[in-house]
Design a protein around this motif. Structure first.
Motif, PDB file in Angstrom:
ATOM      1  N   ASN A 225     -12.120  -1.198  -1.146  1.00 30.67           N
ATOM      2  CA  ASN A 225     -11.455  -1.690   0.062  1.00 30.67           C
ATOM      3  C   ASN A 225     -12.282  -1.361   1.290  1.00 30.67           C
ATOM      4  O   ASN A 225     -12.700  -0.204   1.465  1.00 30.67           O
ATOM      5  CB  ASN A 225     -10.082  -1.029   0.209  1.00 30.67           C
ATOM      6  CG  ASN A 225      -9.382  -1.434   1.494  1.00 30.67           C
ATOM      7  OD1 ASN A 225      -8.977  -2.581   1.637  1.00 30.67           O
ATOM      8  ND2 ASN A 225      -9.268  -0.508   2.445  1.00 30.67           N
ATOM      9  N   GLU A 226     -12.542  -2.353   2.116  1.00 31.15           N
ATOM     10  CA  GLU A 226     -13.188  -2.168   3.428  1.00 31.15           C
ATOM     11  C   GLU A 226     -14.309  -1.134   3.385  1.00 31.15           C
ATOM     12  O   GLU A 226     -14.336  -0.178   4.191  1.00 31.15           O
ATOM     13  CB  GLU A 226     -12.141  -1.771   4.487  1.00 31.15           C
ATOM     14  CG  GLU A 226     -11.137  -2.877   4.759  1.00 31.15           C
ATOM     15  CD  GLU A 226     -10.233  -2.643   5.967  1.00 31.15           C
ATOM     16  OE1 GLU A 226     -10.190  -1.522   6.492  1.00 31.15           O
ATOM     17  OE2 GLU A 226      -9.568  -3.615   6.376  1.00 31.15           O
TER      18      GLU A 226
ATOM     19  N   GLU B 249      -6.216  -9.296   3.731  1.00 33.28           N
ATOM     20  CA  GLU B 249      -5.406  -8.599   4.743  1.00 33.28           C
ATOM     21  C   GLU B 249      -5.393  -9.480   5.980  1.00 33.28           C
ATOM     22  O   GLU B 249      -6.453  -9.737   6.569  1.00 33.28           O
ATOM     23  CB  GLU B 249      -5.968  -7.214   5.077  1.00 33.28           C
ATOM     24  CG  GLU B 249      -5.759  -6.213   3.966  1.00 33.28           C
ATOM     25  CD  GLU B 249      -6.119  -4.780   4.352  1.00 33.28           C
ATOM     26  OE1 GLU B 249      -5.966  -4.408   5.540  1.00 33.28           O
ATOM     27  OE2 GLU B 249      -6.570  -4.035   3.466  1.00 33.28           O
TER      28      GLU B 249
ATOM     29  N   TYR C 165      -6.642  -8.690  11.850  1.00 31.50           N
ATOM     30  CA  TYR C 165      -5.362  -8.372  12.489  1.00 31.50           C
ATOM     31  C   TYR C 165      -5.459  -8.787  13.949  1.00 31.50           C
ATOM     32  O   TYR C 165      -6.496  -8.607  14.581  1.00 31.50           O
ATOM     33  CB  TYR C 165      -5.081  -6.867  12.401  1.00 31.50           C
ATOM     34  CG  TYR C 165      -4.857  -6.380  10.978  1.00 31.50           C
ATOM     35  CD1 TYR C 165      -3.624  -6.545  10.365  1.00 31.50           C
ATOM     36  CD2 TYR C 165      -5.876  -5.759  10.262  1.00 31.50           C
ATOM     37  CE1 TYR C 165      -3.395  -6.101   9.073  1.00 31.50           C
ATOM     38  CE2 TYR C 165      -5.660  -5.307   8.960  1.00 31.50           C
ATOM     39  CZ  TYR C 165      -4.416  -5.483   8.366  1.00 31.50           C
ATOM     40  OH  TYR C 165      -4.200  -5.041   7.082  1.00 31.50           O
TER      41      TYR C 165
ATOM     42  N   GLU D 169       0.854  -1.195   0.000  1.00 32.45           N
ATOM     43  CA  GLU D 169       0.000   0.000   0.000  1.00 32.45           C
ATOM     44  C   GLU D 169       0.884   1.238   0.000  1.00 32.45           C
ATOM     45  O   GLU D 169       1.970   1.243   0.607  1.00 32.45           O
ATOM     46  CB  GLU D 169      -0.889  -0.020   1.256  1.00 32.45           C
ATOM     47  CG  GLU D 169      -1.754   1.227   1.387  1.00 32.45           C
ATOM     48  CD  GLU D 169      -2.896   1.099   2.391  1.00 32.45           C
ATOM     49  OE1 GLU D 169      -2.968   0.066   3.096  1.00 32.45           O
ATOM     50  OE2 GLU D 169      -3.722   2.023   2.459  1.00 32.45           O
TER      51      GLU D 169
ATOM     52  N   GLN E 135       1.448  -6.165   5.791  1.00 34.07           N
ATOM     53  CA  GLN E 135       1.869  -5.802   4.453  1.00 34.07           C
ATOM     54  C   GLN E 135       3.264  -6.379   4.228  1.00 34.07           C
ATOM     55  O   GLN E 135       3.608  -7.349   4.903  1.00 34.07           O
ATOM     56  CB  GLN E 135       1.806  -4.303   4.308  1.00 34.07           C
ATOM     57  CG  GLN E 135       0.357  -3.785   4.544  1.00 34.07           C
ATOM     58  CD  GLN E 135       0.082  -2.376   4.042  1.00 34.07           C
ATOM     59  OE1 GLN E 135       0.849  -1.781   3.314  1.00 34.07           O
ATOM     60  NE2 GLN E 135      -1.050  -1.820   4.458  1.00 34.07           N
TER      61      GLN E 135
ATOM     62  N   GLY F 240      -5.892  -1.198   0.223  1.00 31.90           N
ATOM     63  CA  GLY F 240      -5.893  -0.461   1.455  1.00 31.90           C
ATOM     64  C   GLY F 240      -6.725   0.831   1.397  1.00 31.90           C
ATOM     65  O   GLY F 240      -7.338   1.196   0.400  1.00 31.90           O
ATOM     66  N   ASN F 241      -6.774   1.444   2.578  1.00 28.32           N
ATOM     67  CA  ASN F 241      -7.513   2.697   2.736  1.00 28.32           C
ATOM     68  C   ASN F 241      -7.077   3.721   1.702  1.00 28.32           C
ATOM     69  O   ASN F 241      -7.863   4.568   1.272  1.00 28.32           O
ATOM     70  CB  ASN F 241      -7.299   3.251   4.143  1.00 28.32           C
ATOM     71  CG  ASN F 241      -7.871   2.333   5.217  1.00 28.32           C
ATOM     72  OD1 ASN F 241      -8.717   1.491   4.944  1.00 28.32           O
ATOM     73  ND2 ASN F 241      -7.402   2.488   6.445  1.00 28.32           N
TER      74      ASN F 241
END
Ligand code: AHR
Length: 501
Positions: free
Chosen positions: A172-173, A292, A244, A27, A353, A71-72
């Motif tokens: 993403n998310e 992730e 996570y 990312e 990552q 990713g964000n």
């Protein structure tokens, strides 16, 4: 001394181990791209600015497909900013991580880096601040051979051949309130369906991943997956999971058992996907892209996040630079075991990552690049897990954990390609060695046995700039094979791979 017993039989298989299970994630975040993989002034950098020492470590890690560029980050990204002459690329405010994005590295540069590390590209499109049209333009630019303004632009930018990107994430998310353009499940499901259909009209061979939940403890978990899949079931191939783990308040026993949580996460998403399959009377099975996963000390990051309300927009700040201990690596090894045990439905995964940012590889500007403790279980599993994952029949003593109650003292997975069988093991006991026996009579009564472990008298030992090689893989010379019974001693808080050739 704790005890555990396993029975393995090549007739009982979970499914083939897909190479994509050993994917990674890069990312544009902190010092991942800039001052991580790309540092033109570094002595090891090539003319393209990429550090050779980092490329060598990524190759050694054995990463298959790499998700990019977030990713964000992707939810505010204009992919067009990252193509064309570098000197003309715009500098932009990067809202997800409160930084300045210089756009020195974009699609072309990242693809050339992937060729050097020997990995494939998995792209995420921006469904946060942008939408279907920008996603379509990117698919055309990346995958159509020639004959349009966009393909000519790609050629003018130095690449006549299409990039041929197969795997694509639809945002993403999008369930997370922190995400730019966050939506509810209904709105996201409709947008993802429209976008998927349009992208496939350009390239029908795409494999598409729709966003699942960003964590199992999200309030919308379960319902999010159901609603999103009801809208997209026939349009996508995968639904994502993100997870996570960290040690909370010194509760090492629960932390080591994080794989139990990952198992439950995967099994719930499979159940939800199969429920939608039943509703749709569909023959198709949706797979999981666990795109992730890692150990991440998220609570420490949240404490630091307040610093980023300042009016500063730094380039490549030091963010999410967790330094991993032996205990982290052992937990991480347990997560790999969980992924292998679900190889029939988890057919793609991305370690989040790779470099500096919660990464198995660290670098110092102008200085060394080194392996974190988590590097070892990943590299060993990626190299050794071949052929099919086997069903493991485990009979083990238990340990008590605050979060998960009684759990088996050992977590185990096994793979075989006929010639070589590897058993992956985690001893969750805090103080005792576990003696493990594995009945492999169905395979072999004799063979060459090698065993490698991660363990240390100091479970919090790390590799850092002061000592980049404090922790390494250790040969475990207790492993023996006698009359079809493999025996191995697993030290407390350890991860081990035993290979029978
Ligand atoms: O990997 C770090 C961040 O974690 C990613 O940008 C985001 O998708 C997730 O919340």
């Amino acid at each position: 001394m704790a005890r555990a017993r396993l029975v393995l039989d090549p007739a009982f298989r979970v499914g083939p181990v897909h190479r994509r299970l050993f994917g990674g994630f890069v990312e544009h975040l902190g010092r991942h791209v800039y001052d991580g993989i790309h540092e033109p002034a570094h002595p090891s950098a090539g003319p393209d600015g990429f550090r050779r020492d980092v490329i060598d470590l990524v190759r050694e890690l054995g990463v298959s497909t790499i998700r990019y560029p977030g990713g964000n980050f992707v939810s505010g990204y204009n992919w067009e900013d990252g193509v064309g002459p570098v000197a003309e690329r715009p500098r932009r405010l990067e809202l997800a991580w409160h930084s300045t994005e210089t756009n020195e590295v974009g699609l072309h540069e990242f693809h050339s880096w992937l060729e050097q590390v020997g990995s494939d590209m998995m792209l995420a499109v921006n469904l946060g601040t942008r939408g279907t049209e920008a996603a379509m333009a990117l698919v055309e630019y990346a995958n159509i051979p020639e004959g349009t303004a966009r393909t000519e632009q790609r050629t003018a930018n130095g690449r006549a051949e299409p990039f041929g990107v197969k795997m694509w994430c639809l945002g993403n998310e999008m369930d997370g309130p922190w995400q730019l353009g966050h939506r509810n499940a209904e709105d996201y499901g409709k947008l993802a369906s429209r976008t998927a259909k349009a992208m496939r009209q350009i390239d029908r061979d795409l494999e598409l991943v729709v966003c699942g939940s960003s964590a199992r403890d999200m309030p919308t978990f379960g319902e999010w997956e159901r609603v999103v899949l009801e809208h997209t079931y026939e349009d996508v191939d995968y639904i994502s999971c993100h997870a996570y783990y960290q040690e909370h308040d010194g509760d090492l026993a629960s932390f080591l058992a994080s794989g139990v949580d990952m198992d439950a996460f995967i099994e719930s998403v499979v159940a939800t996907a199969d429920h939608v399959r039943a509703l749709k009377r569909s023959d198709k099975k949706i797979m999981i892209s666990f795109d992730e996963w890692n150990v991440w000390y998220l609570t420490k990051w949240k404490e630091r996040e307040a610093e980023f309300t300042l009016d500063e927009w730094p380039v490549a700040p030091r963010l999410l630079e967790d330094i991993y201990s032996v205990a982290d690596a052992v937990t991480f090894g347990g997560l790999l075991i969980s992924l292998l045990n679900h190889a029939d439905r988890v057919t793609s995964a991305s370690l989040a990552q790779l470099v500096n940012v919660i990464g198995p590889i660290m670098t110092e500007p102008g200085g060394p690049a080194w392996r974190q403790t988590t590097f070892f279980p990943f590299a060993v599993t990626s190299a050794a897990a071949r052929g099919d994952a086997l069903r493991v029949a485990l009979d083990a003593d238990t340990v008590t954990t605050e979060r998960f109650g009684e759990v088996p003292v050992v977590a185990a997975a096994a793979t075989t390609d006929g010639a070589t069988t590897t058993v992956f093991l985690q001893n969750r006991h805090l103080t005792e060695t576990t003696t493990l026996t594995v009945d492999v009579t169905a395979f072999a009564t004799a063979g060459t046995v090698t065993a490698r472990s991660i363990w240390d008298e100091d479970v919090y030992a790390v590799n850092d700039l002061k000592d980049t090689q404090r922790v390494a893989l250790r040969t475990n010379d207790t492993a023996t094979l006698d009359g079809g019974v493999l025996t191995v001693e697993l030290p407390p808080v350890s991860w081990t791979a035993v290979t029978i050739a």
